[in-house]
Structures are given as C-alpha cells and as structure tokens.
Design a protein around this motif. Sequence first.
Motif, PDB file in Angstrom:
ATOM      1  N   THR A  49      67.300  31.060  33.450  1.00 57.63           N
ATOM      2  CA  THR A  49      67.670  31.210  32.043  1.00 57.63           C
ATOM      3  C   THR A  49      66.558  31.786  31.182  1.00 57.63           C
ATOM      4  OG1 THR A  49      67.030  28.920  31.568  1.00 57.63           O
ATOM      5  CG2 THR A  49      69.355  29.331  32.146  1.00 57.63           C
ATOM      6  N   ASP A  50      65.300  31.676  31.625  1.00 56.82           N
ATOM      7  CA  ASP A  50      64.200  32.176  30.797  1.00 56.82           C
ATOM      8  C   ASP A  50      62.941  32.352  31.639  1.00 56.82           C
ATOM      9  OD1 ASP A  50      62.960  33.079  28.485  1.00 56.82           O
ATOM     10  OD2 ASP A  50      62.657  31.082  27.629  1.00 56.82           O
ATOM     11  N   VAL A  65      56.748  36.951  42.817  1.00 57.55           N
ATOM     12  CA  VAL A  65      57.214  35.610  42.478  1.00 57.55           C
ATOM     13  C   VAL A  65      58.715  35.589  42.738  1.00 57.55           C
ATOM     14  CG1 VAL A  65      57.362  33.857  40.669  1.00 57.55           C
ATOM     15  CG2 VAL A  65      55.423  35.467  40.711  1.00 57.55           C
ATOM     16  N   VAL A  66      59.127  34.944  43.822  1.00 62.10           N
ATOM     17  CA  VAL A  66      60.534  34.912  44.217  1.00 62.10           C
ATOM     18  C   VAL A  66      61.057  33.486  44.069  1.00 62.10           C
ATOM     19  CG1 VAL A  66      62.190  35.310  46.078  1.00 62.10           C
ATOM     20  CG2 VAL A  66      60.169  36.796  45.858  1.00 62.10           C
ATOM     21  N   ALA A  67      62.094  33.340  43.235  1.00 61.32           N
ATOM     22  CA  ALA A  67      62.802  32.063  43.119  1.00 61.32           C
ATOM     23  C   ALA A  67      64.024  32.144  44.019  1.00 61.32           C
ATOM     24  CB  ALA A  67      63.225  31.818  41.676  1.00 61.32           C
ATOM     25  N   LEU A  68      64.245  31.112  44.800  1.00 63.90           N
ATOM     26  CA  LEU A  68      65.415  31.084  45.682  1.00 63.90           C
ATOM     27  C   LEU A  68      66.614  30.578  44.892  1.00 63.90           C
ATOM     28  CD1 LEU A  68      63.764  29.772  48.946  1.00 63.90           C
ATOM     29  CD2 LEU A  68      64.038  32.118  48.144  1.00 63.90           C
ATOM     30  N   ALA A  69      66.934  31.342  43.841  1.00 64.36           N
ATOM     31  CA  ALA A  69      68.021  31.043  42.919  1.00 64.36           C
ATOM     32  C   ALA A  69      68.403  32.346  42.224  1.00 64.36           C
ATOM     33  CB  ALA A  69      67.578  30.003  41.897  1.00 64.36           C
ATOM     34  N   PRO A  70      69.654  32.473  41.782  1.00 63.63           N
ATOM     35  CA  PRO A  70      70.095  33.707  41.133  1.00 63.63           C
ATOM     36  C   PRO A  70      69.730  33.773  39.651  1.00 63.63           C
ATOM     37  CG  PRO A  70      71.910  32.169  41.242  1.00 63.63           C
ATOM     38  CD  PRO A  70      70.746  31.515  41.955  1.00 63.63           C
ATOM     39  N   GLY A  90      79.227  36.116  38.318  1.00 61.10           N
ATOM     40  CA  GLY A  90      78.414  37.319  38.444  1.00 61.10           C
ATOM     41  C   GLY A  90      77.820  37.821  37.136  1.00 61.10           C
ATOM     42  N   SER A  91      78.005  37.069  36.054  1.00 62.02           N
ATOM     43  CA  SER A  91      77.437  37.443  34.760  1.00 62.02           C
ATOM     44  C   SER A  91      75.971  37.036  34.688  1.00 62.02           C
ATOM     45  CB  SER A  91      78.203  36.764  33.622  1.00 62.02           C
ATOM     46  OG  SER A  91      79.543  37.192  33.619  1.00 62.02           O
ATOM     47  N   GLY A  92      75.127  37.919  34.178  1.00 62.90           N
ATOM     48  CA  GLY A  92      73.698  37.636  34.061  1.00 62.90           C
ATOM     49  C   GLY A  92      73.408  36.454  33.156  1.00 62.90           C
ATOM     50  N   THR A  93      72.527  35.588  33.598  1.00 57.16           N
ATOM     51  CA  THR A  93      72.110  34.431  32.801  1.00 57.16           C
ATOM     52  C   THR A  93      70.733  34.642  32.187  1.00 57.16           C
ATOM     53  OG1 THR A  93      71.217  33.396  34.789  1.00 57.16           O
ATOM     54  CG2 THR A  93      73.483  32.796  34.142  1.00 57.16           C
ATOM     55  N   ALA A 119      61.940  42.303  38.582  1.00 62.12           N
ATOM     56  CA  ALA A 119      62.201  43.005  39.837  1.00 62.12           C
ATOM     57  C   ALA A 119      63.633  42.769  40.306  1.00 62.12           C
ATOM     58  CB  ALA A 119      61.200  42.569  40.912  1.00 62.12           C
ATOM     59  N   GLY A 120      64.404  41.975  39.560  1.00 58.13           N
ATOM     60  CA  GLY A 120      65.820  41.843  39.847  1.00 58.13           C
ATOM     61  C   GLY A 120      66.240  40.531  40.461  1.00 58.13           C
ATOM     62  N   SER A 121      67.562  40.445  40.643  1.00 59.22           N
ATOM     63  CA  SER A 121      68.174  39.278  41.257  1.00 59.22           C
ATOM     64  C   SER A 121      69.285  39.780  42.162  1.00 59.22           C
ATOM     65  CB  SER A 121      68.733  38.341  40.178  1.00 59.22           C
ATOM     66  OG  SER A 121      69.191  37.138  40.742  1.00 59.22           O
ATOM     67  N   PHE A 122      69.225  39.400  43.434  1.00 58.32           N
ATOM     68  CA  PHE A 122      70.155  39.920  44.426  1.00 58.32           C
ATOM     69  C   PHE A 122      70.345  38.884  45.522  1.00 58.32           C
ATOM     70  CE2 PHE A 122      71.004  42.656  48.192  1.00 58.32           C
ATOM     71  CZ  PHE A 122      72.154  43.301  47.728  1.00 58.32           C
TER      72      PHE A 122
END
Length: 170
Positions: free
Chosen positions: A40-41, A91-96, A102-105, A129-132
Amino acid sequence: MAALGLAIIPAPATATPSYCGLVWGSLDKANSNPSTAPLTDVRSGRNRCFDRLVLDFAGAVTGYHVGYVDSVSMDGSGAAVPLRGGAYLSVVALAPAYDDAGSGTYRPADRRELVDVTGYGTFRQVAWAGSFEGRTTVGLGVRARLPFRVFGLEGPGSGSRIVLDVAHYW
C-alpha cells in the motif's frame, strides 16, 4: 619485564568495534513466506547511524529477498532499472502490489523517485521495478555496498511492514 629492557606491548583487540554498534553484514537476507496481502505504500526515514526504507502492506507479510546486485531488474520484462549510487539493492517483497481483481494497490506518482531521499547519508534513489506474479520489487541505489538488515513488523492495525535499514558506514 620492563626491568630487563623489554617493552610491554598490549594484546591486540579481539574484535574491531562496529559503527554505532551495528553488527549487520552485506550478504543477502531472505524469508521465504509468501503472502497475498498487497503493498500500500513505500516510505523512508533517516537515523543517526542508518537510512530506513519501509514497505507497508494491507495484511500480514513476512516474505522478502534483499541483496546487492549489479543491476535491479524490472519485474516481468527483466529490463534494467536505472539507479543512482555506487551500489544497488534489489528489494523483493513476496507479496503483490495489486488486489484479487488485479487493480493496483500502490501507484507511485513517479516510478523513478518513490520517496525523496535528498540529504540522506546512504540512500541515493528509490525506484519502482514492478509487481508480477505475487512479487513486488523496489530498486534502492545506495552510496556504497554497506551493511544492512531486514525485518518484518506487525501493524499498524491489521497491516504489516517490511523494514530495510542500511548503515551509513562499516
């Protein structure tokens, strides 16, 4: 011994004192627990001994992988994310960063400058760097390859945070 003309030499210290008492290293840090709670932030802060990056989530998140890389890659495409600094942390979070529909949070106003790190001791740039496929990546440009730590925190409320601290010096 001094009477025999020998100098008394103190024993060498057994450990080199660390900067601000920090005992972190610069090797990769990871926790392999994935989550579906979305980002969210992204925010940051400064401390006397380190700079801090915080990823906020709308639920419990503890999974991450953080490490120094030659280049941070954009999620999905693999394209390089341009970053300022002498070293780069992926920095990779194992979360979307999107909800079940599918709407961006998390929608950064400027993908190249997620937070203003002007005047920080270590941080030089924080970029999207995105979310996938349930993984969200942020690129962090830092002054040099310095010690860091990563940990999760519960709250506020039902949310959680992944916290990354990078020391100003060794």
